[in-house]
Design a protein around this motif. Structure first.
Motif, PDB file in Angstrom:
ATOM      1  N   PRO A 181      74.478  -1.007  14.832  1.00 16.38           N
ATOM      2  CA  PRO A 181      73.368  -0.963  13.872  1.00 16.38           C
ATOM      3  C   PRO A 181      72.479   0.245  14.131  1.00 16.38           C
ATOM      4  O   PRO A 181      72.319   0.685  15.260  1.00 16.38           O
ATOM      5  N   GLU A 207      69.605  -3.894  10.054  1.00 16.38           N
ATOM      6  CA  GLU A 207      71.009  -4.017  10.438  1.00 16.38           C
ATOM      7  C   GLU A 207      71.145  -4.722  11.779  1.00 16.38           C
ATOM      8  O   GLU A 207      72.084  -5.507  11.981  1.00 16.38           O
ATOM      9  N   HIS A 228      77.114   5.252  12.160  1.00 18.90           N
ATOM     10  CA  HIS A 228      77.217   4.450  13.391  1.00 18.90           C
ATOM     11  C   HIS A 228      77.918   5.213  14.513  1.00 18.90           C
ATOM     12  O   HIS A 228      77.892   4.775  15.661  1.00 18.90           O
ATOM     13  N   ASN A 256      71.547   4.217   7.227  1.00 21.11           N
ATOM     14  CA  ASN A 256      72.295   2.972   7.358  1.00 21.11           C
ATOM     15  C   ASN A 256      73.569   3.268   8.134  1.00 21.11           C
ATOM     16  O   ASN A 256      74.100   4.383   8.077  1.00 21.11           O
ATOM     17  N   GLN A 288      70.759  -8.461  11.182  1.00 23.13           N
ATOM     18  CA  GLN A 288      71.942  -9.025  10.535  1.00 23.13           C
ATOM     19  C   GLN A 288      73.127  -9.110  11.506  1.00 23.13           C
ATOM     20  O   GLN A 288      73.875 -10.091  11.514  1.00 23.13           O
TER      21      GLN A 288
END
Length: 283
Positions: free
Chosen positions: A268, A273, A227, A207, A276
């Motif tokens: 993302p 992700e 990220h 994530n 979203q």
């Protein structure tokens, strides 16, 4: 509020002990690492990078020679070896199962850890329901799917109320559907406050806000949120790509959108992700 410190490694190096095939070889070198309550840490690296060694070191089940300082708990108590308070789930679903049913396996785990008999029944039931096996308490282990076996192993670990749960490539032997299910259940456990160290080679399991440790040749070469893993470095090549990882779909799509003037922050990593981020862009 600062999260409670669980484990700190200061300049820790690990070598294989005598009579092992890799005797004298450094498996980990100059590791500085702090793990705090409630973190999700994804440990990433190619084969031979030291991922599993680090996981075993944290579990206290390693036949290694260790140098450096190992500090345990908020008070920073020095330890020559970690006490094994953090249970570990291995790659092979059957590796950690000792009972004939999920119920029996968790009960045996609790008995082995010395829990009072009057607590065992409730703890076993709660742990199995927590991982989604409440309807399969007494089903024979051999009739469970690979993903269900991994969840049974995780339930046994959770039942002993650990401060940290270690998972060493737990989806490596599972198909895509089972892998996604196991990962989603562990994500839910993390949301309840469990500290998770998740070892993987699959960037799709990350994530964006995970803390990622990237290992290479026994050293930590990256320790930042996920990220940043595929953000361009000074040379224009991201750390993830520099160490051989192909950007997952979420990153590739976000880069294409960036070329068109649409910048998604944070970048993302996975498809969920990405969906979203696009949905909420500009709102």
């Amino acid at each position: 509020m600062t999260q409670q410190l669980l484990v700190e490694l200061q300049d820790v190096s690990v070598k294989a002990k005598s009579r092992q095939v890799s005797e004298g070889v450094f498996l980990l070198q100059c590791i500085d690492l702090s793990i705090r309550q409630g973190e999700w840490i994804s440990v990433l690296g190619m084969n031979g990078s030291g991922k599993s060694t680090l996981c075993k070191l944290l579990a206290g089940i390693h036949p290694f020679e260790i140098s450096g300082a190992v500090l345990v708990g908020a008070e920073g108590k020095r330890s020559d070896i970690l006490p094994g308070a953090a249970p570990i789930v291995m790659q092979h679903p059957d590796a950690g199962l000792i009972g004939s049913t999920p119920w029996e396996d968790v009960v045996l785990m609790l008995e082995r850890h010395g829990f009072p008999e009057k607590e065992i029944i409730n703890r076993a039931e709660e742990a199995l329901y927590e991982v989604g096996l409440g309807e399969r308490l007494h089903q024979k282990i051999e009739t469970l799917s690979g993903g269900q076996k991994q969840l049974a192993a995780i339930a046994g670990c959770l039942a002993v109320a650990p401060s940290m749960l270690l998972l060493d490539e737990p989806t490596a032997m599972l198909d895509a559907e089972a892998s996604a299910y196991v990962l989603s259940r562990v994500r839910r456990l993390h949301e309840s406050g469990v500290t998770v160290v998740w070892v993987t080679q699959l960037v799709e399991e990350l994530n964006a806000l995970d803390r990622v440790l990237l290992l290479d040749k026994g050293r930590i070469v990256f320790d930042e949120p996920a990220h940043h893993l595929f953000s361009g470095g000074e040379s224009g090549q991201s750390p993830g790509e520099h160490y051989g990882f192909v950007p997952p779909y979420g990153v590739q799509a976000a880069r294409e959108l960036m070329n068109r003037g649409i910048v998604l922050k944070p970048m993302p990593i996975n498809r969920r992700e990405l969906e979203q981020a696009v949905k909420h862009y500009g709102s």
